[in-house]
Write a protein that holds these residues in place. Structure first.
Motif, PDB file in Angstrom:
ATOM      1  N   LYS A  63       0.900  -1.177  -0.162  1.00 31.32           N
ATOM      2  CA  LYS A  63      -0.085  -0.309  -0.173  1.00 31.32           C
ATOM      3  C   LYS A  63       0.788   1.320  -0.320  1.00 31.32           C
ATOM      4  O   LYS A  63       0.486   1.963  -0.192  1.00 31.32           O
ATOM      5  N   PHE A  64       1.898   0.940   0.595  1.00 33.59           N
ATOM      6  CA  PHE A  64       2.799   2.561   0.533  1.00 33.59           C
ATOM      7  C   PHE A  64       3.689   2.573  -0.718  1.00 33.59           C
ATOM      8  O   PHE A  64       3.506   3.993  -1.124  1.00 33.59           O
ATOM      9  N   ALA A  65       4.308   1.711  -1.130  1.00 32.02           N
ATOM     10  CA  ALA A  65       4.512   2.206  -2.791  1.00 32.02           C
ATOM     11  C   ALA A  65       3.506   2.182  -3.845  1.00 32.02           C
ATOM     12  O   ALA A  65       3.810   3.381  -4.483  1.00 32.02           O
ATOM     13  N   ILE A  66       1.953   1.625  -3.586  1.00 32.61           N
ATOM     14  CA  ILE A  66       1.094   2.346  -4.101  1.00 32.61           C
ATOM     15  C   ILE A  66       0.934   3.978  -3.843  1.00 32.61           C
ATOM     16  O   ILE A  66       0.934   4.445  -4.877  1.00 32.61           O
ATOM     17  N   ALA A 100      18.518  10.741 -15.750  1.00 32.33           N
ATOM     18  CA  ALA A 100      17.905  10.190 -14.499  1.00 32.33           C
ATOM     19  C   ALA A 100      16.016  10.384 -14.965  1.00 32.33           C
ATOM     20  O   ALA A 100      15.809   9.404 -14.262  1.00 32.33           O
ATOM     21  N   THR A 101      15.921  10.582 -16.111  1.00 37.92           N
ATOM     22  CA  THR A 101      13.962  10.077 -16.206  1.00 37.92           C
ATOM     23  C   THR A 101      13.915   9.079 -16.480  1.00 37.92           C
ATOM     24  O   THR A 101      13.484   8.133 -15.641  1.00 37.92           O
ATOM     25  N   ALA A 102      14.520   8.343 -16.937  1.00 35.60           N
ATOM     26  CA  ALA A 102      14.779   7.620 -17.635  1.00 35.60           C
ATOM     27  C   ALA A 102      15.005   5.890 -16.318  1.00 35.60           C
ATOM     28  O   ALA A 102      13.976   4.725 -15.925  1.00 35.60           O
ATOM     29  N   VAL A 103      15.616   6.448 -15.500  1.00 34.66           N
ATOM     30  CA  VAL A 103      16.449   5.803 -14.075  1.00 34.66           C
ATOM     31  C   VAL A 103      14.821   5.176 -13.405  1.00 34.66           C
ATOM     32  O   VAL A 103      14.064   4.957 -12.551  1.00 34.66           O
ATOM     33  N   TYR A 104      14.506   7.389 -12.498  1.00 33.56           N
ATOM     34  CA  TYR A 104      12.999   7.575 -12.193  1.00 33.56           C
ATOM     35  C   TYR A 104      12.355   6.621 -12.411  1.00 33.56           C
ATOM     36  O   TYR A 104      11.905   5.845 -12.175  1.00 33.56           O
ATOM     37  N   LEU A 105      11.670   7.040 -14.408  1.00 29.10           N
ATOM     38  CA  LEU A 105      10.683   6.267 -14.905  1.00 29.10           C
ATOM     39  C   LEU A 105      10.808   4.463 -14.593  1.00 29.10           C
ATOM     40  O   LEU A 105       9.902   3.591 -14.079  1.00 29.10           O
ATOM     41  N   GLY A 106      12.121   3.745 -14.864  1.00 31.31           N
ATOM     42  CA  GLY A 106      12.281   2.230 -14.442  1.00 31.31           C
ATOM     43  C   GLY A 106      11.861   2.160 -12.990  1.00 31.31           C
ATOM     44  O   GLY A 106      11.109   1.207 -13.124  1.00 31.31           O
ATOM     45  N   CYS A 107      12.271   3.266 -12.545  1.00 38.27           N
ATOM     46  CA  CYS A 107      12.300   2.923 -11.013  1.00 38.27           C
ATOM     47  C   CYS A 107      10.351   2.788 -10.153  1.00 38.27           C
ATOM     48  O   CYS A 107       9.771   1.386  -9.405  1.00 38.27           O
ATOM     49  N   VAL A 108      10.355   3.322 -11.321  1.00 37.43           N
ATOM     50  CA  VAL A 108       8.596   3.508 -10.899  1.00 37.43           C
ATOM     51  C   VAL A 108       7.769   2.307 -10.866  1.00 37.43           C
ATOM     52  O   VAL A 108       6.647   2.210 -10.414  1.00 37.43           O
ATOM     53  N   VAL A 109       7.551   2.248 -12.054  1.00 29.73           N
ATOM     54  CA  VAL A 109       7.358   0.610 -13.337  1.00 29.73           C
ATOM     55  C   VAL A 109       7.892  -0.124 -12.005  1.00 29.73           C
ATOM     56  O   VAL A 109       6.952  -1.542 -11.870  1.00 29.73           O
ATOM     57  N   ILE A 110       9.345  -0.388 -11.453  1.00 29.76           N
ATOM     58  CA  ILE A 110       9.696  -1.404 -10.759  1.00 29.76           C
ATOM     59  C   ILE A 110       8.885  -1.651  -9.815  1.00 29.76           C
ATOM     60  O   ILE A 110       8.209  -2.698  -8.777  1.00 29.76           O
ATOM     61  N   ALA A 111       9.242  -0.410  -8.941  1.00 28.75           N
ATOM     62  CA  ALA A 111       8.021  -0.315  -7.219  1.00 28.75           C
ATOM     63  C   ALA A 111       6.717  -0.986  -7.892  1.00 28.75           C
ATOM     64  O   ALA A 111       5.719  -1.422  -7.032  1.00 28.75           O
ATOM     65  N   LEU A 112       6.148  -0.269  -8.692  1.00 25.88           N
ATOM     66  CA  LEU A 112       4.039  -0.920  -9.050  1.00 25.88           C
ATOM     67  C   LEU A 112       4.153  -2.731  -9.362  1.00 25.88           C
ATOM     68  O   LEU A 112       3.128  -3.054  -9.007  1.00 25.88           O
ATOM     69  N   ILE A 113       5.369  -2.749 -10.232  1.00 24.37           N
ATOM     70  CA  ILE A 113       5.430  -4.138 -10.706  1.00 24.37           C
ATOM     71  C   ILE A 113       5.228  -5.133  -9.536  1.00 24.37           C
ATOM     72  O   ILE A 113       4.958  -6.512  -8.535  1.00 24.37           O
ATOM     73  N   CYS A 114       6.536  -4.411  -8.653  1.00 28.81           N
ATOM     74  CA  CYS A 114       7.323  -5.159  -7.482  1.00 28.81           C
ATOM     75  C   CYS A 114       5.697  -5.187  -6.269  1.00 28.81           C
ATOM     76  O   CYS A 114       5.435  -6.036  -5.394  1.00 28.81           O
ATOM     77  N   ALA A 115       5.064  -4.710  -6.788  1.00 30.93           N
ATOM     78  CA  ALA A 115       4.092  -4.490  -5.413  1.00 30.93           C
ATOM     79  C   ALA A 115       2.111  -4.822  -5.757  1.00 30.93           C
ATOM     80  O   ALA A 115       1.946  -5.886  -5.247  1.00 30.93           O
ATOM     81  N   LEU A 116       1.905  -4.655  -6.839  1.00 26.01           N
ATOM     82  CA  LEU A 116       1.231  -5.321  -7.777  1.00 26.01           C
ATOM     83  C   LEU A 116       0.922  -6.102  -7.947  1.00 26.01           C
ATOM     84  O   LEU A 116       0.258  -7.635  -7.875  1.00 26.01           O
ATOM     85  N   LEU A 117       2.288  -6.871  -8.849  1.00 26.25           N
ATOM     86  CA  LEU A 117       2.879  -8.209  -8.904  1.00 26.25           C
ATOM     87  C   LEU A 117       2.594  -9.271  -8.710  1.00 26.25           C
ATOM     88  O   LEU A 117       2.272 -10.680  -8.117  1.00 26.25           O
ATOM     89  N   HIS A 119       4.181  -8.903  -4.950  1.00 22.84           N
ATOM     90  CA  HIS A 119       3.849  -8.691  -3.709  1.00 22.84           C
ATOM     91  C   HIS A 119       4.643  -9.135  -2.529  1.00 22.84           C
ATOM     92  O   HIS A 119       4.396 -10.118  -1.327  1.00 22.84           O
ATOM     93  N   SER A 120       6.036  -8.735  -3.070  1.00 24.57           N
ATOM     94  CA  SER A 120       6.937  -9.054  -2.425  1.00 24.57           C
ATOM     95  C   SER A 120       7.541  -7.768  -1.593  1.00 24.57           C
ATOM     96  O   SER A 120       7.748  -6.726  -2.061  1.00 24.57           O
ATOM     97  N   LYS A 121       7.511  -7.873   0.403  1.00 26.32           N
ATOM     98  CA  LYS A 121       7.487  -6.487   0.830  1.00 26.32           C
ATOM     99  C   LYS A 121       8.806  -6.058   1.233  1.00 26.32           C
ATOM    100  O   LYS A 121       9.347  -5.140   0.075  1.00 26.32           O
ATOM    101  N   VAL A 122       9.871  -6.896   0.730  1.00 31.00           N
ATOM    102  CA  VAL A 122      11.057  -6.734   0.509  1.00 31.00           C
ATOM    103  C   VAL A 122      12.021  -5.549  -0.706  1.00 31.00           C
ATOM    104  O   VAL A 122      12.671  -5.263  -0.568  1.00 31.00           O
ATOM    105  N   LEU A 123      11.413  -6.243  -1.934  1.00 31.91           N
ATOM    106  CA  LEU A 123      11.336  -5.681  -3.350  1.00 31.91           C
ATOM    107  C   LEU A 123      10.651  -4.736  -3.479  1.00 31.91           C
ATOM    108  O   LEU A 123      11.219  -4.016  -3.874  1.00 31.91           O
ATOM    109  N   THR A 124       9.889  -4.169  -2.512  1.00 26.65           N
ATOM    110  CA  THR A 124       9.169  -3.632  -2.827  1.00 26.65           C
ATOM    111  C   THR A 124       9.673  -2.347  -2.456  1.00 26.65           C
ATOM    112  O   THR A 124      10.066  -1.301  -3.014  1.00 26.65           O
ATOM    113  N   LEU A 125       9.788  -2.646  -1.138  1.00 29.24           N
ATOM    114  CA  LEU A 125      10.949  -1.301  -0.247  1.00 29.24           C
ATOM    115  C   LEU A 125      12.284  -1.257  -1.551  1.00 29.24           C
ATOM    116  O   LEU A 125      12.487  -0.082  -1.133  1.00 29.24           O
ATOM    117  N   ILE A 126      12.722  -2.008  -1.498  1.00 24.52           N
ATOM    118  CA  ILE A 126      14.197  -1.911  -2.205  1.00 24.52           C
ATOM    119  C   ILE A 126      13.880  -0.872  -3.971  1.00 24.52           C
ATOM    120  O   ILE A 126      14.676   0.174  -3.517  1.00 24.52           O
TER     121      ILE A 126
END
Length: 162
Positions: A63-66, A100-117, A119-126
């Motif tokens: 929920k935090f990541a989203i 910087a934009t590419a890394v930021y957008l990539g991190c956004v996508v990775i955070a959403l994938i880790c949170a939504l698909l 469901h790993s808390k450790v990967l989401t926090l990283i």
């Protein structure tokens, strides 16, 4: 086109006012300057509120990541109301900040994938930590010499002799 509008009979004042309104909007949208400022402020406040609310649900990383990611995107996207979406995209993908934009957008996508698909808390926090770092680095690209100063400071603090 302006000369064509002048040649047409009737309603010249109304046409002149509507033409001036179109000219003020720079062809980007039909919002006035005041409306753009309100939209910017509302989007920024909504983004900051989402980021603040994400701190309340920090115990639940998904929920935090989203909430945090949605708040970041709202805050970053709020500037599109000030300068226009096309100019925002051009500035984001400028040669000085494309990485910087590419890394930021990539991190956004990775955070959403880790949170939504995943469901790993450790990967989401990283992913969220990487997203925060990428957002800071992206934001520093708008301040002259800020990234260079931060880089020099990090080298000085992290450079150790054994």
């Amino acid at each position: 086109m302006w000369k064509l509008k002048q040649l047409m009979p009737g309603g010249d004042e109304e046409r002149e006012e509507s033409f001036l309104e179109e000219e003020e909007s720079d062809g980007l949208c039909s919002l006035s300057y005041t409306q753009r400022m309100y939209a910017f402020a509302a989007c920024l406040v909504a983004g900051l509120a989402c980021m603040f609310l994400s701190m309340i649900v920090f115990i639940k990383p998904i929920k935090f990541a989203i909430l945090f990611t949605f708040g970041n995107l709202l805050a970053v996207g709020s500037t599109a109301f000030l300068i226009g979406p096309a100019q925002q995209i051009n500035m984001m993908f400028d040669s000085a900040r494309i990485y910087a934009t590419a890394v930021y957008l990539g991190c956004v996508v990775i955070a959403l994938i880790c949170a939504l698909l995943i469901h790993s808390k450790v990967l989401t926090l990283i992913a969220i930590i990487c997203e925060i770092c990428a957002l800071i680095w992206y934001s520093l690209s708008y301040i002259p010499f800020a990234r260079r100063i931060v880089s020099d400071l990090l080298v000085r603090f992290c450079d150790t002799e054994l």
